[in-house]
Design a protein around this motif. Structure first.
Motif, PDB file in Angstrom:
ATOM      1  N   VAL A 120       0.846  -1.203   0.000  1.00 38.45           N
ATOM      2  CA  VAL A 120       0.000   0.000   0.000  1.00 38.45           C
ATOM      3  C   VAL A 120       0.876   1.246   0.000  1.00 38.45           C
ATOM      4  CG1 VAL A 120      -1.627   1.369   1.399  1.00 38.45           C
ATOM      5  CG2 VAL A 120      -1.960  -1.108   1.149  1.00 38.45           C
ATOM      6  N   GLY A 121       0.581   2.164  -0.937  1.00 38.43           N
ATOM      7  CA  GLY A 121       1.357   3.412  -1.000  1.00 38.43           C
ATOM      8  C   GLY A 121       0.541   4.641  -0.649  1.00 38.43           C
ATOM      9  N   VAL A 122      -0.772   4.549  -0.790  1.00 42.05           N
ATOM     10  CA  VAL A 122      -1.653   5.696  -0.538  1.00 42.05           C
ATOM     11  C   VAL A 122      -2.929   5.177   0.120  1.00 42.05           C
ATOM     12  CG1 VAL A 122      -2.863   7.656  -1.582  1.00 42.05           C
ATOM     13  CG2 VAL A 122      -0.813   6.797  -2.667  1.00 42.05           C
ATOM     14  N   ILE A 123      -3.494   6.006   1.004  1.00 40.62           N
ATOM     15  CA  ILE A 123      -4.709   5.600   1.728  1.00 40.62           C
ATOM     16  C   ILE A 123      -5.813   6.624   1.457  1.00 40.62           C
ATOM     17  CG2 ILE A 123      -5.693   5.163   4.029  1.00 40.62           C
ATOM     18  CD1 ILE A 123      -2.602   4.698   4.843  1.00 40.62           C
ATOM     19  N   ILE A 124      -6.999   6.130   1.109  1.00 40.34           N
ATOM     20  CA  ILE A 124      -8.164   7.007   0.916  1.00 40.34           C
ATOM     21  C   ILE A 124      -9.090   6.858   2.118  1.00 40.34           C
ATOM     22  CG2 ILE A 124     -10.241   7.407  -0.475  1.00 40.34           C
ATOM     23  CD1 ILE A 124      -8.755   6.306  -2.906  1.00 40.34           C
ATOM     24  N   LEU A 125      -9.554   7.984   2.666  1.00 44.80           N
ATOM     25  CA  LEU A 125     -10.610   7.973   3.695  1.00 44.80           C
ATOM     26  C   LEU A 125     -11.872   8.525   3.062  1.00 44.80           C
ATOM     27  CD1 LEU A 125      -9.277   9.342   7.108  1.00 44.80           C
ATOM     28  CD2 LEU A 125      -9.254   6.998   6.231  1.00 44.80           C
ATOM     29  N   CYS A 126     -13.000   7.876   3.309  1.00 47.41           N
ATOM     30  CA  CYS A 126     -14.254   8.367   2.742  1.00 47.41           C
ATOM     31  C   CYS A 126     -15.429   7.849   3.567  1.00 47.41           C
ATOM     32  CB  CYS A 126     -14.390   7.917   1.279  1.00 47.41           C
ATOM     33  SG  CYS A 126     -14.365   6.135   1.063  1.00 47.41           S
ATOM     34  N   GLY A 127     -16.625   8.243   3.160  1.00 44.23           N
ATOM     35  CA  GLY A 127     -17.834   7.755   3.803  1.00 44.23           C
ATOM     36  C   GLY A 127     -18.697   7.075   2.757  1.00 44.23           C
ATOM     37  N   THR A 128     -19.532   6.141   3.170  1.00 46.06           N
ATOM     38  CA  THR A 128     -20.385   5.469   2.193  1.00 46.06           C
ATOM     39  C   THR A 128     -21.676   6.277   1.978  1.00 46.06           C
ATOM     40  OG1 THR A 128     -21.545   4.169   3.867  1.00 46.06           O
ATOM     41  CG2 THR A 128     -19.567   3.188   2.911  1.00 46.06           C
ATOM     42  N   GLY A 129     -22.312   6.046   0.861  1.00 50.41           N
ATOM     43  CA  GLY A 129     -23.652   6.588   0.634  1.00 50.41           C
ATOM     44  C   GLY A 129     -23.746   7.843  -0.200  1.00 50.41           C
ATOM     45  N   GLY A 130     -22.640   8.571  -0.367  1.00 52.32           N
ATOM     46  CA  GLY A 130     -22.658   9.759  -1.235  1.00 52.32           C
ATOM     47  C   GLY A 130     -23.246  11.002  -0.602  1.00 52.32           C
ATOM     48  N   ARG A 131     -23.830  10.876   0.613  1.00 49.30           N
ATOM     49  CA  ARG A 131     -24.449  12.061   1.223  1.00 49.30           C
ATOM     50  C   ARG A 131     -23.607  12.647   2.350  1.00 49.30           C
ATOM     51  NH1 ARG A 131     -29.686  10.763   3.462  1.00 49.30           N
ATOM     52  NH2 ARG A 131     -29.921  12.995   3.732  1.00 49.30           N
ATOM     53  N   ALA A 132     -22.627  11.881   2.815  1.00 51.64           N
ATOM     54  CA  ALA A 132     -21.774  12.407   3.883  1.00 51.64           C
ATOM     55  C   ALA A 132     -20.410  11.721   3.870  1.00 51.64           C
ATOM     56  CB  ALA A 132     -22.435  12.199   5.248  1.00 51.64           C
ATOM     57  N   PHE A 133     -19.400  12.541   4.048  1.00 51.99           N
ATOM     58  CA  PHE A 133     -18.057  12.014   4.347  1.00 51.99           C
ATOM     59  C   PHE A 133     -18.091  11.563   5.816  1.00 51.99           C
ATOM     60  CE2 PHE A 133     -13.852  13.180   6.202  1.00 51.99           C
ATOM     61  CZ  PHE A 133     -13.044  12.323   5.490  1.00 51.99           C
ATOM     62  N   CYS A 134     -18.410  12.521   6.695  1.00 52.77           N
ATOM     63  CA  CYS A 134     -18.514  12.221   8.132  1.00 52.77           C
ATOM     64  C   CYS A 134     -19.106  13.439   8.841  1.00 52.77           C
ATOM     65  CB  CYS A 134     -17.121  11.897   8.683  1.00 52.77           C
ATOM     66  SG  CYS A 134     -17.088  11.685  10.477  1.00 52.77           S
ATOM     67  N   SER A 135     -20.052  13.176   9.748  1.00 45.02           N
ATOM     68  CA  SER A 135     -20.697  14.293  10.468  1.00 45.02           C
ATOM     69  C   SER A 135     -20.160  14.436  11.890  1.00 45.02           C
ATOM     70  CB  SER A 135     -22.219  14.101  10.484  1.00 45.02           C
ATOM     71  OG  SER A 135     -22.542  12.912  11.172  1.00 45.02           O
ATOM     72  N   GLY A 136     -18.968  13.887  12.130  1.00 46.62           N
ATOM     73  CA  GLY A 136     -18.320  14.095  13.431  1.00 46.62           C
ATOM     74  C   GLY A 136     -18.749  13.083  14.469  1.00 46.62           C
ATOM     75  N   GLY A 137     -18.534  13.434  15.718  1.00 52.40           N
ATOM     76  CA  GLY A 137     -18.840  12.520  16.810  1.00 52.40           C
ATOM     77  C   GLY A 137     -20.337  12.257  16.903  1.00 52.40           C
ATOM     78  N   ASP A 138     -20.684  10.999  17.179  1.00 56.77           N
ATOM     79  CA  ASP A 138     -22.103  10.612  17.273  1.00 56.77           C
ATOM     80  C   ASP A 138     -22.701  11.200  18.552  1.00 56.77           C
ATOM     81  OD1 ASP A 138     -24.538   9.306  17.709  1.00 56.77           O
ATOM     82  OD2 ASP A 138     -23.872   7.518  16.621  1.00 56.77           O
ATOM     83  N   GLN A 139     -23.530  12.214  18.384  1.00 55.85           N
ATOM     84  CA  GLN A 139     -24.078  12.946  19.542  1.00 55.85           C
ATOM     85  C   GLN A 139     -25.020  12.078  20.362  1.00 55.85           C
ATOM     86  OE1 GLN A 139     -22.716  16.140  20.257  1.00 55.85           O
ATOM     87  NE2 GLN A 139     -21.444  15.153  18.709  1.00 55.85           N
ATOM     88  N   LYS A 140     -25.510  10.996  19.749  1.00 57.18           N
ATOM     89  CA  LYS A 140     -26.457  10.147  20.481  1.00 57.18           C
ATOM     90  C   LYS A 140     -25.748   9.214  21.459  1.00 57.18           C
ATOM     91  CE  LYS A 140     -29.519  10.735  16.621  1.00 57.18           C
ATOM     92  NZ  LYS A 140     -29.674  10.354  15.227  1.00 57.18           N
ATOM     93  N   VAL A 141     -24.440   9.056  21.312  1.00 55.10           N
ATOM     94  CA  VAL A 141     -23.699   8.245  22.291  1.00 55.10           C
ATOM     95  C   VAL A 141     -22.741   9.119  23.087  1.00 55.10           C
ATOM     96  CG1 VAL A 141     -23.906   6.146  20.907  1.00 55.10           C
ATOM     97  CG2 VAL A 141     -21.824   7.524  20.728  1.00 55.10           C
ATOM     98  N   ARG A 142     -22.972  10.421  23.002  1.00 55.41           N
ATOM     99  CA  ARG A 142     -22.094  11.323  23.762  1.00 55.41           C
ATOM    100  C   ARG A 142     -22.501  11.314  25.229  1.00 55.41           C
ATOM    101  NH1 ARG A 142     -21.385  17.703  22.254  1.00 55.41           N
ATOM    102  NH2 ARG A 142     -20.879  18.390  24.367  1.00 55.41           N
ATOM    103  N   GLY A 143     -21.576  10.932  26.077  1.00 59.09           N
ATOM    104  CA  GLY A 143     -21.837  10.945  27.519  1.00 59.09           C
ATOM    105  C   GLY A 143     -21.385  12.256  28.109  1.00 59.09           C
ATOM    106  N   ASP A 144     -21.146  12.262  29.404  1.00 58.37           N
ATOM    107  CA  ASP A 144     -20.814  13.512  30.070  1.00 58.37           C
ATOM    108  C   ASP A 144     -19.313  13.809  30.073  1.00 58.37           C
ATOM    109  OD1 ASP A 144     -23.463  13.913  30.458  1.00 58.37           O
ATOM    110  OD2 ASP A 144     -23.493  13.235  32.551  1.00 58.37           O
ATOM    111  N   SER A 145     -18.492  12.872  29.530  1.00 58.72           N
ATOM    112  CA  SER A 145     -17.059  13.190  29.433  1.00 58.72           C
ATOM    113  C   SER A 145     -16.443  12.605  28.167  1.00 58.72           C
ATOM    114  CB  SER A 145     -16.309  12.689  30.671  1.00 58.72           C
ATOM    115  OG  SER A 145     -16.372  11.285  30.757  1.00 58.72           O
ATOM    116  N   GLY A 146     -17.277  12.365  27.169  1.00 59.78           N
ATOM    117  CA  GLY A 146     -16.755  11.821  25.917  1.00 59.78           C
ATOM    118  C   GLY A 146     -17.826  10.977  25.249  1.00 59.78           C
ATOM    119  N   TYR A 147     -17.388  10.198  24.249  1.00 61.50           N
ATOM    120  CA  TYR A 147     -18.336   9.355  23.504  1.00 61.50           C
ATOM    121  C   TYR A 147     -18.314   7.953  24.107  1.00 61.50           C
ATOM    122  CZ  TYR A 147     -18.479  13.310  20.354  1.00 61.50           C
ATOM    123  OH  TYR A 147     -18.659  14.574  19.836  1.00 61.50           O
ATOM    124  N   LYS A 148     -19.520   7.452  24.458  1.00 64.93           N
ATOM    125  CA  LYS A 148     -19.625   6.189  25.203  1.00 64.93           C
ATOM    126  C   LYS A 148     -19.484   4.979  24.290  1.00 64.93           C
ATOM    127  CE  LYS A 148     -23.528   7.254  27.042  1.00 64.93           C
ATOM    128  NZ  LYS A 148     -24.855   7.343  27.618  1.00 64.93           N
TER     129      LYS A 148
END
Ligand code: 2NE
Length: 271
Positions: free
Chosen positions: A56-84
């Protein structure tokens, strides 16, 4: 490309390889590819595999589905000091992933379709190159949702777009389209969505034709300009590796192993 699938054992990502390119796709399209601790752990595992795989010489990061690369941390599993995670432990492990992308000696390319928002926006910024589809949308939301990334998310952003623009992006939490992102230096190019992978693969192929060692040292050098002593360590590690490859470096090791004094006399002193 004839992608070979290595996704077995992964729940939140897909992992493929073809012709010297590894592709890590966040696969949570129902939440616009938000990451939870498991997602990040799996990305770290795949990144590590791609780093270690000499094919491997190059790495691609992406998201599936064509509508989002990534929307950040999942707010639904966010606890009181981080992501659970499933056991209730709280994490901010995406910061480890950021450092992993940054210190990976191979180019990492963000292939951005749709939203790159919040921690997802920081992830694409950390990548060496970002190729955006025309439908890409960029922005931070931290001050709206009770979060911020004062690490690379702030300082590296300011290196990319300048201090005024970085403050605007963080303080106002606006969204920016692909052309605006290109104009402010957040991405390298914008292409139609249907050509996104083809163009990204072409850029990867161009890099694969170039010297891997030169790319490795250039990445470390560009990092060192921003990353203080850690950046210098990375750059210097490459210098040590190159020295190990020389007869002069090997003479020191050989002398020790052969229990004799080293003889460096045949090695010149360039001006
Ligand atoms: C991305 C955006 C702007 C898209 O808006 P829209 O209207 O196109 O879609 P919608 O309906 O909001 O989202 C579709 C589904 O995805 C979920 C939504 O909740 C929705 O699902 P349902 O509620 O209908 O079931 N979804 C989207 N993003 C999610 C997320 N991050 N976590 C959990 N579920 C999510 C819009 O969706 C948006 O603004 N999303 C939130 C972006 C955000 O605030 N991300 C976190 C920033 S903080 C962070 O990432 C971070 C950090 O700052 C520091 C360290 C680590 C992480």
């Amino acid at each position: 490309l004839n992608w070979q699938c290595f996704s077995e054992g992964y729940e939140d990502i897909l992992y493929h390889k073809a012709e010297g390119i590894a592709r890590i796709s966040i696969n949570r399209p129902r939440v616009h590819n938000a990451f939870r601790p498991l997602t990040v752990m799996e990305m770290q595992k795949a990144m590590d595999d791609a780093r270690r795989d000499s094919e491997v010489g190059v790495i691609i990061l992406c998201g599936t589905g064509g509508r989002a690369f990534c929307s950040g941390g999942d707010q639904k599993v966010r606890g009181d000091s981080g992501y659970k995670d499933d056991t209730g432990v709280h994490h901010l492990n995406v910061l480890d992933l950021q450092r992993q992308i940054r210190t990976c000696p191979k180019p990492v390319v963000a292939m951005v379709a749709g939203y790159a928002i919040g921690g997802g926006h920081v992830l694409h910024m950390i990548c060496d190159l970002s190729i955006a589809a025309e439908n890409a949308v960029f922005g931070q939301t931290g001050p709206k949702v009770g979060s911020f990334d004062g690490g690379f998310g702030a300082s590296y952003m300011a290196r990319l777009v300048g201090q005024k623009k970085a403050r605007e992006i963080w303080f106002l939490c606006r969204q920016y389209n692909a052309q605006q992102a290109l104009d402010m230096g957040l991405v390298n190019t914008v292409v139609p969505l249907e050509e996104l992978e083809e163009v990204t693969v072409e850029w990867c192929r161009e890099m694969l034709r170039n010297s891997p060692l030169a790319l490795r040292c250039l990445k470390a050098a560009l990092n060192a300009d921003c990353d203080g002593q850690v950046g210098l360590q990375e750059l210097a590690g490459n210098a040590t590796m190159l020295f190990y490859m020389t007869e002069e470096g090997q003479e020191g090791r050989n002398a020790f192993v052969e229990k004799r004094d080293p003889d460096f006399s045949r090695f010149g002193r360039n001006p």
